[in-house]
Design an enzyme around this catalytic site. Structure first.
Site, PDB file in Angstrom:
ATOM      1  N   LYS A  64       0.917  -1.351  -0.287  1.00 29.78           N
ATOM      2  CA  LYS A  64       0.189  -0.125   0.013  1.00 29.78           C
ATOM      3  C   LYS A  64       0.857   1.258   0.041  1.00 29.78           C
ATOM      4  O   LYS A  64       0.275   2.149  -0.151  1.00 29.78           O
ATOM      5  CB  LYS A  64      -1.058  -0.206   1.100  1.00 29.78           C
ATOM      6  CG  LYS A  64      -2.144  -1.040   0.933  1.00 29.78           C
ATOM      7  CD  LYS A  64      -3.069  -0.526  -0.254  1.00 29.78           C
ATOM      8  CE  LYS A  64      -4.242  -1.303  -0.514  1.00 29.78           C
ATOM      9  NZ  LYS A  64      -4.951  -0.864  -1.246  1.00 29.78           N
TER      10      LYS A  64
HETATM   11  N1  PMP Z   1      -3.406  -7.592   1.433  1.00 28.87           N
HETATM   12  C1  PMP Z   1      -3.332  -6.830   2.619  1.00 28.87           C
HETATM   13  C2  PMP Z   1      -2.739  -6.973   3.875  1.00 28.87           C
HETATM   14  C3  PMP Z   1      -3.978  -5.400   2.140  1.00 28.87           C
HETATM   15  O1  PMP Z   1      -3.797  -4.401   3.179  1.00 28.87           O
HETATM   16  C4  PMP Z   1      -4.563  -5.206   1.056  1.00 28.87           C
HETATM   17  C5  PMP Z   1      -5.320  -3.784   0.633  1.00 28.87           C
HETATM   18  N2  PMP Z   1      -6.363  -3.844   1.308  1.00 28.87           N
HETATM   19  C6  PMP Z   1      -4.601  -6.138  -0.083  1.00 28.87           C
HETATM   20  C7  PMP Z   1      -3.957  -7.411   0.283  1.00 28.87           C
HETATM   21  C8  PMP Z   1      -5.205  -6.106  -1.346  1.00 28.87           C
HETATM   22  O2  PMP Z   1      -4.687  -5.125  -2.072  1.00 28.87           O
HETATM   23  P1  PMP Z   1      -6.145  -4.270  -2.936  1.00 28.87           P
HETATM   24  O3  PMP Z   1      -6.844  -3.392  -2.064  1.00 28.87           O
HETATM   25  O4  PMP Z   1      -5.060  -3.616  -4.057  1.00 28.87           O
HETATM   26  O5  PMP Z   1      -6.836  -5.167  -3.847  1.00 28.87           O
END
Ligand code: PMP
Length: 349
Positions: A64
């Protein structure tokens, strides 16, 4: 002990946020460019290789950082975020940590709206970076004033010069992966990647990577979503989701705008026992300290590799570090409270 206690919620840490501004450029330049490593033990004998993209190596410990930086830069360019303007976001943790890191480096105050299930380690980090943390009921429906997005909207309206990244709607979220993560994967595999596996929270990761990899390979790369139980993305019933940051329990009209489902070839739904067993195997057998959503993607990638043609190159995204889940994924009490059994426990029966 595993999640946040009342005392921790109330804690205003005596230690002030560290002033890191002198190194802003140098530290932010470290976002992205993450390693891609093969799983030498877990993919042994499969005839295909599973590679893990170690997003835990970002300065804030998760994928992120890329998204947060991309959204902040886009808002600065468009003038939506002015110098010193406050950043307000509802997040289950990692986007907040990325924003808090960037805020500390660039002089933007950060307010994070989150729920009680955030791990105590992530909460501690948010405080240390100097973010203000506001708790709300993470399960409140979209028409409730307690809904996390509603709370973030109210705080934004009350704070002059405040800006909301809105990661679920913001095209700079998938763009971070289209311009960063995916070209790195293409280069690191010399264009030999055949399968791409990611979890879906906002959908930014799978959308940005999926689009780039499909374009580059003339549609040959198979894009697979890994989904936890309790999520409706893969067609399951809505329920409690025990894998941080992924899955969605709201019906389709409420799915994130940035998520382009048409880029996915399929979803694999992985039971919690398999997710957490994989997290522990990654640590014990590969020496990789990764979070639950990495256990989810790697478990799915191993299933994919088992069934794929010989010589396939399967890439799984590992979104964050295991250090942020010592009190959950690596805590036997938390696992027992949540009825999660590791494969080793079955072996002892
Ligand atoms: N894994 C974790 C630990 C996350 O914090 C996130 C973000 N919400 C994701 C996976 C998924 O990523 P995205 O929001 O890009 O789908």
């Amino acid at each position: 002990m595993s999640t946040v206690t009342g005392r921790q919620r109330a804690a205003r840490h005596a230690a002030p946020a560290v002033d890191l501004s002198a190194d802003a450029g140098a530290v932010l330049a470290q976002v992205g460019h993450t390693p891609l490593v093969p799983l030498e033990v877990l993919s042994r004998g499969l005839g295909s290789t599973v590679f893990v993209k170690l997003e835990s190596e970002n300065p804030g410990g998760s994928i992120k950082d890329r998204t947060a930086l991309s959204m902040v830069r886009a808002a600065e360019r468009s003038g939506q975020l002015q110098p010193g303007g406050t950043i307000v976001e509802s997040t289950s943790g990692n986007t907040g940590i990325g924003l808090a890191l960037i805020g500390a480096l660039t002089g933007h105050p950060v307010v994070v709206v989150t729920g009680d299930s955030i791990s105590s380690e992530k909460l501690e980090l948010l405080h240390r970076y100097g973010a203000r943390v506001v708790f709300t009921d993470w399960t409140a429906p979209s028409d409730s004033p307690a809904n996390a997005r509603a709370v973030a909207a109210r705080i934004t309206a009350e704070t002059p010069g405040a800006w909301r990244p809105l990661q679920f709607d913001n095209p700079a979220n998938p763009q971070a992966h289209y311009e960063g993560t995916a070209p790195e994967i293409w280069e690191q595999t010399a264009g030999r990647v055949t399968h791409f596996v990611a979890g879906v929270g906002t959908g930014g990761t799978i959308t940005g990577n999926g689009r780039y990899l499909k374009e580059k390979s003339a549609g040959h790369v198979e894009v697979i979503g890994a989904d936890p139980y309790g999520s409706v993305y893969s067609g399951g019933h809505p329920g409690q989701i025990l894998v941080d940051g992924v899955g969605n329990s709201w019906p389709k009209p409420d799915w994130p705008k940035v998520f382009d489902r048409s880029l996915l070839d399929r979803f694999l739904r992985i039971p919690n026992d398999e997710v957490y067993t994989t997290v522990h195997r990654l640590l014990n057998e590969e020496g990789l300290s990764l979070g639950p959503s990495s256990g989810l993607t790697v478990a799915a990638a191993l299933r994919v590799a088992r069934a794929a043609p010989h010589g396939s190159v399967v890439v799984a995204i590992a979104p964050d570090t295991g250090s942020n889940y010592l009190s959950k994924a690596f805590n036997p009490e938390w696992l027992a409270d949540n009825h999660i059994r590791l494969a080793a426990d079955f072996a002892e029966d």
